[in-house]
Structures are given as structure tokens and as C-alpha cells.
Write a protein that holds these residues in place. Structure first.
Motif, PDB file in Angstrom:
ATOM      1  N   LEU A 268      -6.394  -4.044  -4.819  1.00 43.14           N
ATOM      2  CA  LEU A 268      -5.352  -3.475  -5.673  1.00 43.14           C
ATOM      3  C   LEU A 268      -4.076  -3.220  -4.870  1.00 43.14           C
ATOM      4  O   LEU A 268      -2.963  -3.528  -5.319  1.00 43.14           O
ATOM      5  CB  LEU A 268      -5.881  -2.169  -6.269  1.00 43.14           C
ATOM      6  N   ILE A 269      -4.243  -2.696  -3.648  1.00 49.07           N
ATOM      7  CA  ILE A 269      -3.085  -2.406  -2.795  1.00 49.07           C
ATOM      8  C   ILE A 269      -2.348  -3.710  -2.464  1.00 49.07           C
ATOM      9  O   ILE A 269      -1.113  -3.788  -2.553  1.00 49.07           O
ATOM     10  CB  ILE A 269      -3.546  -1.680  -1.508  1.00 49.07           C
ATOM     11  N   CYS A 270      -3.126  -4.739  -2.114  1.00 50.24           N
ATOM     12  CA  CYS A 270      -2.517  -6.039  -1.821  1.00 50.24           C
ATOM     13  C   CYS A 270      -1.718  -6.521  -3.019  1.00 50.24           C
ATOM     14  O   CYS A 270      -0.576  -6.974  -2.904  1.00 50.24           O
ATOM     15  CB  CYS A 270      -3.584  -7.086  -1.504  1.00 50.24           C
ATOM     16  N   LEU A 271      -2.328  -6.408  -4.174  1.00 47.59           N
ATOM     17  CA  LEU A 271      -1.717  -6.932  -5.394  1.00 47.59           C
ATOM     18  C   LEU A 271      -0.401  -6.227  -5.705  1.00 47.59           C
ATOM     19  O   LEU A 271       0.615  -6.876  -5.991  1.00 47.59           O
ATOM     20  CB  LEU A 271      -2.709  -6.745  -6.550  1.00 47.59           C
ATOM     21  N   THR A 272      -0.413  -4.882  -5.634  1.00 47.60           N
ATOM     22  CA  THR A 272       0.825  -4.157  -5.961  1.00 47.60           C
ATOM     23  C   THR A 272       1.917  -4.538  -4.967  1.00 47.60           C
ATOM     24  O   THR A 272       3.078  -4.693  -5.342  1.00 47.60           O
ATOM     25  CB  THR A 272       0.625  -2.624  -5.910  1.00 47.60           C
ATOM     26  N   PHE A 273       1.529  -4.712  -3.698  1.00 44.63           N
ATOM     27  CA  PHE A 273       2.518  -5.074  -2.683  1.00 44.63           C
ATOM     28  C   PHE A 273       3.142  -6.438  -2.993  1.00 44.63           C
ATOM     29  O   PHE A 273       4.364  -6.596  -2.953  1.00 44.63           O
ATOM     30  CB  PHE A 273       1.854  -5.091  -1.305  1.00 44.63           C
ATOM     31  N   VAL A 274       2.278  -7.390  -3.308  1.00 45.97           N
ATOM     32  CA  VAL A 274       2.770  -8.737  -3.580  1.00 45.97           C
ATOM     33  C   VAL A 274       3.679  -8.733  -4.803  1.00 45.97           C
ATOM     34  O   VAL A 274       4.777  -9.292  -4.786  1.00 45.97           O
ATOM     35  CB  VAL A 274       1.589  -9.709  -3.780  1.00 45.97           C
TER      36      VAL A 274
ATOM     37  N   ARG B  91      17.978  -2.105   6.654  1.00 43.72           N
ATOM     38  CA  ARG B  91      17.324  -1.657   7.890  1.00 43.72           C
ATOM     39  C   ARG B  91      16.710  -0.275   7.692  1.00 43.72           C
ATOM     40  O   ARG B  91      15.602  -0.006   8.126  1.00 43.72           O
ATOM     41  CB  ARG B  91      18.344  -1.620   9.029  1.00 43.72           C
ATOM     42  N   GLU B  92      17.439   0.599   6.994  1.00 43.66           N
ATOM     43  CA  GLU B  92      16.969   1.966   6.780  1.00 43.66           C
ATOM     44  C   GLU B  92      15.603   1.996   6.088  1.00 43.66           C
ATOM     45  O   GLU B  92      14.729   2.768   6.442  1.00 43.66           O
ATOM     46  CB  GLU B  92      17.977   2.687   5.890  1.00 43.66           C
ATOM     47  N   TYR B  93      15.440   1.152   5.061  1.00 41.69           N
ATOM     48  CA  TYR B  93      14.184   1.138   4.310  1.00 41.69           C
ATOM     49  C   TYR B  93      13.150   0.189   4.919  1.00 41.69           C
ATOM     50  O   TYR B  93      12.084  -0.019   4.356  1.00 41.69           O
ATOM     51  CB  TYR B  93      14.437   0.764   2.841  1.00 41.69           C
ATOM     52  N   GLY B  94      13.502  -0.411   6.051  1.00 40.40           N
ATOM     53  CA  GLY B  94      12.552  -1.305   6.734  1.00 40.40           C
ATOM     54  C   GLY B  94      12.390  -2.628   6.019  1.00 40.40           C
ATOM     55  O   GLY B  94      11.384  -3.310   6.186  1.00 40.40           O
ATOM     56  N   LEU B  95      13.359  -2.972   5.173  1.00 33.81           N
ATOM     57  CA  LEU B  95      13.211  -4.194   4.381  1.00 33.81           C
ATOM     58  C   LEU B  95      13.580  -5.452   5.164  1.00 33.81           C
ATOM     59  O   LEU B  95      13.415  -6.559   4.675  1.00 33.81           O
ATOM     60  CB  LEU B  95      14.075  -4.102   3.110  1.00 33.81           C
ATOM     61  N   ASP B  96      14.121  -5.262   6.401  1.00 31.16           N
ATOM     62  CA  ASP B  96      14.473  -6.426   7.218  1.00 31.16           C
ATOM     63  C   ASP B  96      13.279  -6.944   8.009  1.00 31.16           C
ATOM     64  O   ASP B  96      13.292  -8.053   8.521  1.00 31.16           O
ATOM     65  CB  ASP B  96      15.599  -6.058   8.182  1.00 31.16           C
TER      66      ASP B  96
ATOM     67  N   GLN C 278       5.795  -5.029   6.986  1.00 33.85           N
ATOM     68  CA  GLN C 278       6.046  -4.123   5.857  1.00 33.85           C
ATOM     69  C   GLN C 278       4.751  -3.704   5.181  1.00 33.85           C
ATOM     70  O   GLN C 278       4.565  -2.550   4.806  1.00 33.85           O
ATOM     71  CB  GLN C 278       6.933  -4.822   4.815  1.00 33.85           C
ATOM     72  N   PHE C 279       3.815  -4.665   5.058  1.00 30.17           N
ATOM     73  CA  PHE C 279       2.541  -4.380   4.394  1.00 30.17           C
ATOM     74  C   PHE C 279       1.758  -3.342   5.187  1.00 30.17           C
ATOM     75  O   PHE C 279       1.239  -2.374   4.626  1.00 30.17           O
ATOM     76  CB  PHE C 279       1.731  -5.668   4.235  1.00 30.17           C
ATOM     77  N   LEU C 280       1.692  -3.545   6.521  1.00 30.27           N
ATOM     78  CA  LEU C 280       0.942  -2.603   7.351  1.00 30.27           C
ATOM     79  C   LEU C 280       1.551  -1.200   7.258  1.00 30.27           C
ATOM     80  O   LEU C 280       0.827  -0.214   7.154  1.00 30.27           O
ATOM     81  CB  LEU C 280       0.930  -3.078   8.808  1.00 30.27           C
ATOM     82  N   ARG C 281       2.880  -1.137   7.258  1.00 25.42           N
ATOM     83  CA  ARG C 281       3.529   0.173   7.133  1.00 25.42           C
ATOM     84  C   ARG C 281       3.212   0.811   5.783  1.00 25.42           C
ATOM     85  O   ARG C 281       2.975   2.016   5.692  1.00 25.42           O
ATOM     86  CB  ARG C 281       5.039   0.008   7.279  1.00 25.42           C
ATOM     87  N   TYR C 282       3.192  -0.053   4.748  1.00 27.49           N
ATOM     88  CA  TYR C 282       2.881   0.434   3.384  1.00 27.49           C
ATOM     89  C   TYR C 282       1.481   1.024   3.343  1.00 27.49           C
ATOM     90  O   TYR C 282       1.266   2.147   2.851  1.00 27.49           O
ATOM     91  CB  TYR C 282       3.025  -0.742   2.408  1.00 27.49           C
ATOM     92  N   VAL C 283       0.508   0.281   3.919  1.00 31.15           N
ATOM     93  CA  VAL C 283      -0.880   0.761   3.908  1.00 31.15           C
ATOM     94  C   VAL C 283      -0.992   2.039   4.733  1.00 31.15           C
ATOM     95  O   VAL C 283      -1.655   3.007   4.320  1.00 31.15           O
ATOM     96  CB  VAL C 283      -1.837  -0.328   4.450  1.00 31.15           C
TER      97      VAL C 283
ATOM     98  N   ARG D 289      -1.648   8.133   4.573  1.00 33.10           N
ATOM     99  CA  ARG D 289      -1.208   9.521   4.789  1.00 33.10           C
ATOM    100  C   ARG D 289      -0.797  10.172   3.474  1.00 33.10           C
ATOM    101  O   ARG D 289      -0.242  11.270   3.468  1.00 33.10           O
ATOM    102  CB  ARG D 289      -0.021   9.533   5.749  1.00 33.10           C
ATOM    103  N   GLY D 290      -1.016   9.485   2.363  1.00 37.60           N
ATOM    104  CA  GLY D 290      -0.655  10.059   1.063  1.00 37.60           C
ATOM    105  C   GLY D 290       0.822   9.906   0.751  1.00 37.60           C
ATOM    106  O   GLY D 290       1.341  10.569  -0.132  1.00 37.60           O
TER     107      GLY D 290
END
Lengths: 332, 335
Positions: B19-25, B53-58, B64-69, B74-75
Motif C-alpha cells: 500500500l505504501i509503495c502504491l501511494t508513493f507511485v 530542494r526544501e521539500y527534497g523533491l530534487d 525520496q521513497f526511503l525518506r517517505y517510509v 516515525r508517524g
């Protein structure tokens, strides 16, 4: 004393394909304390007849065409549902074919027995007994059919029991209301041969001990011969012959009964080849006219095709429904 | 039973990862550029790049996925780009409202669906059965937004019995949230007036939300009851003198409830996601409305958060349904 008397009982099933004429003029009687076997092929209407005693055939599709089923003189077919409930389990009880499907898989044995006992007591308008008394009653019944640790058994579920144990549980339930008639519909068909013998012995013992009248439905002549004093042979919704068991086995008069007995293999005489009855059971949507057996009967004449033979008493207590059976020449 | 539970939990964990993968994609294939949104309408190229850069979108997508997970662990659901508020606290505010709506709707669906299903089975092919069939078919077929508008017109505008939309009157102070569910909070505080007011607001949206769910519970329960009432064990219970009431409400219903339970679980998940329409029509401040307004703005973090919460809820409910099978069916308990 006659407990059950079935008079010219006709039952039809209304289906999408048309009307099935399942029972066609049944005349039978069951005396108090008597054992009556009913034999016949699958589909001859014996189970439907057994269920009619307790009015268990779902209606629709079942429809009573004519006749009466008298229990102690009152017609059960005319009773209101409330009065019928006073009979079920209390006066007439029933044991079924396949204990695996006739016990509720989701309810404990104790719950099923309690519900039966409570239902009977409330139908009879008796005072409510505490749960403990009812459970003790149920445990006593289980013990009386030879089941060990009855109190523990009350908490178990059907899937935890063997086939033989399940059938004993069903028999115990049938005894809950202390009935005077026990209807057993193929009680051993779904069981192993060794367990069959035990269950038959149990039923025979209970019948004797409690003075029950027994109506035993079976397709197995051997089972009926072992447990019943009288036997009725059914064919396509009619009773073709009714006699004391020994007389019927030794001297069957109706061509169908003769065919049935000739079809039994003889273990002591391997040279004797069992013979089948030619043809197959008729379509009850359009049953044969006259005698329902005539298309398969070697002796059939015009009268068999036009007129339904009545049950005639050929010898004392020996009744046959065949135009060609005569007292002088027993059977053709 | 323990091994069964363990297996169910392990499976749920795997599903959660999927589910996490899917929402990310899904969030990353969406055609809008969140950096443009974050930088504001008048931003130049440099400002957009800075926001990126601020939001880490670069960073590359796997990073980005690892940071998201990691954040999720951490909630931390991230921040809404449009409002700058943390999505986690937004969800904590909106989710109880949706949950409350769904619970009320499901209660209506269960009580009415099961009892009407039982009655239709008992009166099979009679007028009552035909009536509930028409009712059920229209319940499934009616579009919820249209039916919602119709109810608003009837009960709020014409009759004036119930409020049109919202969760509570604008001048009413619902107090600090305890559970976040207004009706529960009102009960906990012993505030009867607030409870009744909350109830008057929730009735119409809950009714609309419950209708398709009610209809399918009714139909499944009816056909399963018809089946169960024909079963051999019912014939023998009748022969043994079991009362009609026990026969229907215990002996047959328990057997009919097993397949019905599967539908209830599915319908619960479906309900959570279909609140989007109902909440929009009734202006109900739940996660559906939150997701819609965020999606329209191209704000993807809240949408991801809502998707995750709805999916998680679905998984949990199915876990509960699996456990309930065990409660209903002793054969599963022993397996």
C-alpha cells in the motif's frame, strides 16, 4: 392400539417442470409398540412419507392432495402449527439419515439439545426450568444412548465427533421428549458397517426398553429384517405389499417385492446370481396409469394398465396390491 | 488459532508495504508539480528550485521513497504544501469525523440490512420480499450525490426537520475533542443537547452512505438465510421441537452470517472511500472532503496520507472479519 393411521394419503410436489405425484394413496397403520419397516428404492417416496408424519415437507412445493394421517385419532394434516409443535419431539420423534448434515455445524451439542428441550416445554406450556436442570436432562439422554462423558460432550461441536457418535447424539435428541413413536429415516446409511450394527442394536434396545413404536425407513432389506416385525414395500409412491417380515422374505407376493428379494446376493450360496429388475423407476411427473409397476412387470395385462390395484389381504396380515396375486397361488 | 493469527498479521504487514509503495507511485505520477505549488503563484524559476530542494523533491525517487517510509515509521505523514500544516495532525482532526459517519452508517446498514434480509427470506416470493428487492436494487443503483441532494431538499428545505449540511451548528461550541467523534464526546461529557444536535446533523449523510451497504447486506443475508432455512439441520431441529424464533434467529442466522460477514468487511472498506462523495454533498469535515480539496489544489501529501489511512482501515477491518469467522465457526477455531 393404533397410534398412527395413514389413510389414502396423496402428496404432490409442485415444481417448475410440473406436478410430481410423489405419494399415491398410501394406506398404512402403526400399532403402539410395533416395529414397521418401510423399504423401497431411492425416490419411491419413503422419506417423504416419514416426514409427513411430523409435517416436515416444505410447503410449497409439497401439497397434500387427499387423505389423512391420524395420530391417536387426530389428523396431523389438519392441525394448526401450534398444535403440531406439541407433537414434534414429544409424541413423534425423528432420527435422520446423515448425522453430519442434520446437526447444526455452528452450535454446540448442548445448545442444540437445550433448544429442543426448551422448545418442547414451551410448546406444551410447561414452566421454564433452570438451565442447569435442562443440561442435566440432556446429559442423561446422552448417557442413555451409550455416550461417555456426557457433560463434556455438551460443550463440543458436531465436527469434533465421529459419525457414530453424531448419530447417537441425534437419537438422544429424539428421545428428549419421551415420544411414543420414533421415525428413523435411513438411520444407518451414512455410517460404517460396524457402526451400523451398533446403532441398530441401540435403536432396537431403546424400542424394547421404552415400548416405542418404530417406523424404520431403509433401502436395505437386511436392516429392516433385523429390526422390524412388519415390513411395507413401496414402489413409486405406492405401498405394493405389507406383511410380517418373515412372511414377506419367505413368500413375497408382489412381482416388485419378488424382484427386490431376488436382487439380494446370498452369501451362503455363491452360485445364486442376484437378478436385477429390468427397466428403471418411472418419472413421477407422468406416472404410469393403473399399476405404477406395470411397465417393468413381466405379468402385466390390460387391467394393470387401466386400473390401480388396491391393497388386498391375501393371508392374515399380509396385504398385496397386485391384480395377479391370488390366495391360492401365492404370487405369480 | 495462534498460528492462524500470526499468519494473518504477517500478511497484513506485507499488504501495508504494498500500500505504501502504491501511494508513493501514484503521488509521483500525478501530473502536477508540487514545487510550483509550494513556491506560490508569483515565484520565479530560482524560487521554484529552492522550494524543490526544501521539500527534497530534487532527490532521485528511491531516496525520496526511503525518506517517505522513514518518516511514516516515525508517524510523520509530511506537510501539506498548500497550508504548511503537518498532514498527521490534519488527519487526526478529520479522520474521527469520517469514522463517526461510517460507524453510524454501518450500524444502520447492519440493523436494517440483516433484519430485512431475514424477513425477506421468511416471506420469500411474497410481497414483502418483492418490496425489499426493489428497495435493495434502487439502493445500489441510486447515485449517492443525487440521493443526498434529494434528501436535503426533502428533509431540510421542504420539511425543515433536519439541517442541510455540516457537522454541527456554526454557533455551537462542540468543546475540546476527546475522541474527536462528536457523538461519543457528547455522551462522555453527558451533554444531551449536543448529542441530539450532532445526531440531527449526521442522520442524512449517514443514511445516504449506508444505503448501498444496507442493500447488499440485505440481499446477501436474504439468499444465505433462504439457503440456511432449507438445510437439513433446520429440518431436524424442527422435528425435535425447537421453537420457530430460535430456529430463525439462532440456528439459521448464525449459518447465514458467515457469508454476510465477508460482505460487511468489503462494504466497510468501500464506505470509507465513498465518503468522498457524501462528505462533499453534505459538507462533512472528514477525510473525504480533505482529500478532495487537497487533490484539486495538487497538494499530494494529504492525498497520500488519506489513501494510506483508508487502506490501513480496510486491512484492519478485514483482519477483524477473519477473527470473527473464528468466533462464529468452531470448525475454524480447531483448524
Amino acid at each position: 392400539m393404533t397410534l398412527v393411521e395413514i389413510r389414502d394419503y396423496r402428496l404432490a410436489f409442485d415444481t417448475f417442470d410440473g406436478t410430481l405425484h410423489v405419494l399415491d394413496g398410501i394406506d398404512l397403520a402403526l400399532e403402539a409398540g410395533q416395529t414397521l419397516g418401510i423399504v423401497g428404492e431411492t425416490g419411491c417416496g419413503k422419506s417423504v412419507l416419514a416426514r409427513s408424519l411430523l409435517r416436515l415437507n416444505e410447503s410449497p412445493p409439497a401439497r397434500v392432495v387427499s387423505g389423512a394421517i391420524l395420530f391417536e385419532g387426530q389428523d396431523v394434516l389438519a392441525l394448526p402449527e401450534r398444535a403440531m409443535r406439541r407433537l414434534r419431539g414429544r409424541r413423534i420423534a425423528m432420527v435422520f439419515q446423515d448425522p453430519a448434515s442434520y446437526l447444526n455445524p455452528l452450535l454446540s451439542i448442548g445448545t442444540q439439545m437445550e433448544d429442543a428441550i426448551r422448545g418442547q416445554e414451551s410448546a406444551a406450556g410447561e414452566a421454564k426450568r433452570p438451565r442447569r436442570a435442562i443440561r442435566d436432562h440432556a446429559a442423561g439422554l446422552l448417557a442413555s444412548v451409550g455416550l461417555a462423558e456426557p457433560h463434556r460432550l455438551l460443550d463440543s461441536h458436531p465436527h469434533q465427533l465421529s459419525g457414530g457418535m453424531r448419530q447417537r447424539v441425534l437419537i438422544a435428541m429424539a428421545l428428549a421428549g419421551n415420544p411414543s413413536v420414533l421415525v428413523a429415516d435411513e438411520p444407518t446409511t451414512a455410517l460404517d458397517v460396524t457402526v451400523q450394527a451398533q446403532v441398530l442394536a441401540l435403536i432396537a434396545g431403546l424400542v424394547k426398553e421404552r415400548g416405542l413404536a418404530l417406523m424404520l425407513i431403509s433401502h436395505d432389506l437386511g436392516v429392516v429384517a433385523a429390526s422390524c416385525a412388519r415390513v411395507a414395500v413401496m414402489y413409486a409412491g405406492t405401498v405394493v405389499e405389507e406383511a410380517p417380515t418373515a412372511a414377506l422374505l419367505a413368500n413375497p407376493r408382489h412381482p416388485y417385492a419378488q424382484g427386490l428379494i431376488a436382487a439380494v446376493p446370498d452369501i451362503d450360496n455363491p452360485a445364486h446370481k442376484p437378478r436385477g429388475i429390468p427397466g428403471s423407476i418411472p418419472n413421477l411427473l407422468k406416472p404410469p396409469t393403473g399399476c405404477r409397476f406395470h411397465p417393468r412387470c413381466a405379468l402385466a395385462t390390460d387391467i394393470c394398465r387401466s386400473t390401480k390395484p388396491a391393497l388386498r389381504e391375501l393371508a392374515p396380515a399380509h396385504r398385496v396390491a397386485c391384480h395377479h396375486a391370488t390366495p391360492e397361488h401365492p404370487g405369480p | 488459532m495462534f498460528a492462524y493469527l500470526l499468519r494473518r498479521f504477517a500478511l497484513a504487514g506485507l499488504m501495508l508495504f504494498g500500500l505504501i509503495c502504491l501511494t508513493f507511485v501514484i503521488a509521483n505520477v500525478a501530473p502536477s508539480d508540487p514545487a510550483v505549488l509550494a513556491a506560490g503563484p508569483d515565484a520565479g524559476k530560482a524560487q521554484i528550485e529552492q522550494a524543490r530542494r526544501e521539500y527534497g523533491l530534487d532527490k532521485p525517487l528511491p531516496v525520496q521513497f526511503l525518506r517517505y517510509v522513514g518518516d511514516l515509521a516515525r508517524g510523520d505523514f509530511g506537510r501539506s504544501i498548500a497550508t504548511g500544516r503537518p498532514v498527521g495532525s490534519d488527519l487526526a482532526r478529520y479522520f474521527p469525523a469520517t469514522l463517526e459517519l461510517c460507524i453510524v452508517a454501518m450500524t444502520i446498514g447492519l440493523v436494517v440490512g440483516i433484519s430485512l434480509g431475514m424477513l425477506s427470506a421468511l416471506f420469500k416470493d411474497q410481497w414483502l420480499d418483492h418490496l425489499t428487492r426493489i428497495f435493495a436494487v434502487s439502493g445500489i443503483a441510486l447515485p449517492p450525490f443525487w440521493f443526498g441532494l434529494l434528501l436535503q431538499l426533502g428533509f431540510a428545505v421542504w420539511l425543515g426537520w433536519l439541517p442541510t449540511s455540516g457537522r454541527i451548528g456554526v454557533s455551537t461550541d462542540p468543546g475540546d475533542p476527546i475522541t474527536g467523534m462528536l457523538l461519543v464526546d457528547a455522551l462522555l461529557r453527558g451533554d444531551g443537547a449536543l448529542f441530539w444536535q450532532g445526531l440531527s446533523y449526521i442522520v442524512l449523510p449517514a443514511l445516504v452512505l449506508s444505503l448501498p451497504c444496507l442493500a447488499s447486506i440485505l440481499r446477501v443475508n436474504r439468499s444465505e438465510m433462504v439457503e440456511a432455512l432449507r438445510a437439513d439441520y433446520i429440518t431436524s431441529a424442527r422435528a425435535h421441537g425447537v421453537s420457530r424464533w430460535r430456529l430463525v434467529t439462532v440456528h439459521a442466522l448464525k449459518n447465514a452470517m458467515i457469508p454476510t460477514l465477508a460482505i460487511i468487511g468489503l462494504r466497510w472498506g468501500w464506505m470509507m472511500s465513498s465518503t468522498v462523495l457524501v462528505e462533499t454533498v453534505f459538507d462533512w469535515p472528514g477525510i473525504g472532503l480533505y482529500a478532495v480539496s487537497s487533490a484539486i489544489a495538487g497538494d499530494f501529501k494529504p492525498v497520500m496520507g488519506v489513501t494510506l489511512i483508508v487502506g490501513l482501515n480496510f486491512m484492519l477491518v478485514n483482519l477483524v472479519v477473519d477473527l470473527l469467522y473464528g468466533v462464529l465457526d468452531p470448525r475454524l477455531r480447531d483448524a
